[in-house]
Motif scaffolding. Structure first.
Motif, PDB file in Angstrom:
ATOM      1  N   ALA A  97       0.828  -1.208   0.000  1.00 37.02           N
ATOM      2  CA  ALA A  97       0.000   0.000   0.000  1.00 37.02           C
ATOM      3  C   ALA A  97       0.861   1.255   0.000  1.00 37.02           C
ATOM      4  O   ALA A  97       0.574   2.218  -0.716  1.00 37.02           O
ATOM      5  CB  ALA A  97      -0.929  -0.010   1.215  1.00 37.02           C
ATOM      6  N   VAL A  98       1.921   1.260   0.799  1.00 36.20           N
ATOM      7  CA  VAL A  98       2.797   2.433   0.860  1.00 36.20           C
ATOM      8  C   VAL A  98       3.499   2.643  -0.477  1.00 36.20           C
ATOM      9  O   VAL A  98       3.565   3.761  -0.995  1.00 36.20           O
ATOM     10  CB  VAL A  98       3.818   2.278   1.998  1.00 36.20           C
TER      11      VAL A  98
ATOM     12  N   ALA B 108      -1.652  12.200   8.536  1.00 35.25           N
ATOM     13  CA  ALA B 108      -0.550  12.465   7.606  1.00 35.25           C
ATOM     14  C   ALA B 108      -0.134  13.923   7.657  1.00 35.25           C
ATOM     15  O   ALA B 108       1.065  14.249   7.640  1.00 35.25           O
ATOM     16  CB  ALA B 108      -0.956  12.064   6.186  1.00 35.25           C
ATOM     17  N   ALA B 109      -1.108  14.834   7.736  1.00 32.40           N
ATOM     18  CA  ALA B 109      -0.797  16.263   7.804  1.00 32.40           C
ATOM     19  C   ALA B 109      -0.061  16.602   9.095  1.00 32.40           C
ATOM     20  O   ALA B 109       0.856  17.432   9.100  1.00 32.40           O
ATOM     21  CB  ALA B 109      -2.087  17.080   7.700  1.00 32.40           C
ATOM     22  N   THR B 110      -0.434  15.954  10.188  1.00 40.78           N
ATOM     23  CA  THR B 110       0.256  16.179  11.463  1.00 40.78           C
ATOM     24  C   THR B 110       1.727  15.829  11.354  1.00 40.78           C
ATOM     25  O   THR B 110       2.603  16.587  11.784  1.00 40.78           O
ATOM     26  CB  THR B 110      -0.398  15.346  12.578  1.00 40.78           C
ATOM     27  N   LEU B 111       2.023  14.675  10.751  1.00 45.99           N
ATOM     28  CA  LEU B 111       3.418  14.259  10.635  1.00 45.99           C
ATOM     29  C   LEU B 111       4.173  15.099   9.616  1.00 45.99           C
ATOM     30  O   LEU B 111       5.354  15.404   9.814  1.00 45.99           O
ATOM     31  CB  LEU B 111       3.497  12.773  10.270  1.00 45.99           C
TER      32      LEU B 111
ATOM     33  N   HIS C 271      -4.140   2.908   5.193  1.00 47.20           N
ATOM     34  CA  HIS C 271      -4.153   1.442   5.341  1.00 47.20           C
ATOM     35  C   HIS C 271      -4.299   1.047   6.802  1.00 47.20           C
ATOM     36  O   HIS C 271      -5.082   0.142   7.130  1.00 47.20           O
ATOM     37  CB  HIS C 271      -2.871   0.843   4.761  1.00 47.20           C
ATOM     38  N   THR C 272      -3.552   1.693   7.693  1.00 43.70           N
ATOM     39  CA  THR C 272      -3.631   1.306   9.107  1.00 43.70           C
ATOM     40  C   THR C 272      -4.986   1.658   9.717  1.00 43.70           C
ATOM     41  O   THR C 272      -5.462   0.952  10.614  1.00 43.70           O
ATOM     42  CB  THR C 272      -2.498   1.956   9.919  1.00 43.70           C
TER      43      THR C 272
ATOM     44  N   LEU D  13       2.851   8.849   3.255  1.00 47.17           N
ATOM     45  CA  LEU D  13       2.259   8.896   4.593  1.00 47.17           C
ATOM     46  C   LEU D  13       0.743   8.715   4.526  1.00 47.17           C
ATOM     47  O   LEU D  13       0.149   8.018   5.357  1.00 47.17           O
ATOM     48  CB  LEU D  13       2.588  10.227   5.260  1.00 47.17           C
ATOM     49  N   GLY D  14       0.129   9.338   3.525  1.00 47.63           N
ATOM     50  CA  GLY D  14      -1.316   9.182   3.373  1.00 47.63           C
ATOM     51  C   GLY D  14      -1.703   7.732   3.155  1.00 47.63           C
ATOM     52  O   GLY D  14      -2.680   7.241   3.736  1.00 47.63           O
TER      53      GLY D  14
END
Length: 226
Positions: free
Chosen positions: A75-76, A189-192, A100-101, A94-95
């Protein structure tokens, strides 16, 4: 009239059905608490058939780890378009990870919580998956850094630690996002990205942070900006 014959389910399909049930059970109840009886019941098969296909509880758990690890790494990789700028590649990777998780919380629990806490051979399976993801992220960062610095020979060692840190942060954030109410994969994802990209952006611009030397640390002074 003769008895109606039902079509036998192909072995591969039946096995995936068992793995689906096992991932759900292991993910929600934990490796030690999960029983082969409840996995068989959830899969709609007999317990002897589970043993026939997958040998033992340990082998079944290992098969779950491998399947979920393959799905996550795929997926990544699929989420990243290599023709995009570096920040977009990282954003999409990251998205894909957080999507996926969040969509497979039981699988993530198997990988990140259960497998790591029950020793070998399970921990080695997860370590192999993690090493593959770290290597992939390292390549994303090193390619961007080489392009930004116009240095095709920039060694991977310059950014390998950043990839390790980024993957570790993503793992912790995935746990938080799955436990928190209302946090979407995009928000995680935006946080990271907000946490990581300012530092990575400085690196790409040739402006890495430098630690104060020992003398300045001892005196409490700050090093001059470089």
């Amino acid at each position: 009239m003769g008895a109606v014959k039902t079509k036998r389910m192909p072995r591969a399909v039946r096995e995936q059905q068992m793995l689906d049930a096992a991932v759900r059970t292991f993910g929600q109840r934990g490796y030690m608490a999960a029983s082969m009886d409840e996995i068989a019941e959830l899969a709609g098969v007999s317990k002897p058939l589970v043993y026939l296909y997958l040998n033992s509880k340990e082998d079944l758990f290992t098969a779950c780890i491998r399947r979920e690890a393959d799905a996550l790494t795929a997926a990544v990789r699929a989420g990243v378009r290599r023709e995009l700028p570096a920040d977009r590649q990282l954003w999409e990777g990251l998205g894909a990870f957080f999507a996926h998780t969040s969509q497979n919380p039981d699988g993530w629990s198997v990988l990140h919580l259960q497998a790591r806490t029950h020793g070998e051979p399970f921990a080695s399976e997860v370590a192999a998956m993690r090493a593959e993801i770290v290597a992939f992220v390292t390549q994303l960062i090193v390619a961007a850094a080489r392009e930004a610095h116009r240095d095709p020979d920039l060694p991977e060692s310059e950014v390998a630690g950043l990839a390790e840190a980024l993957v570790g942060a993503a793992e912790s954030l995935a746990d938080w996002a799955n436990a928190a109410s209302g946090v979407t994969a995009r928000q995680a994802a935006a946080t990271l990205m907000n946490f990581a990209w300012s530092g990575l952006g400085n690196l790409m611009d040739g402006k890495p942070w430098t630690a104060p030397d020992a003398a300045h640390e001892a005196s409490g002074q700050t090093s001059p900006a470089r």
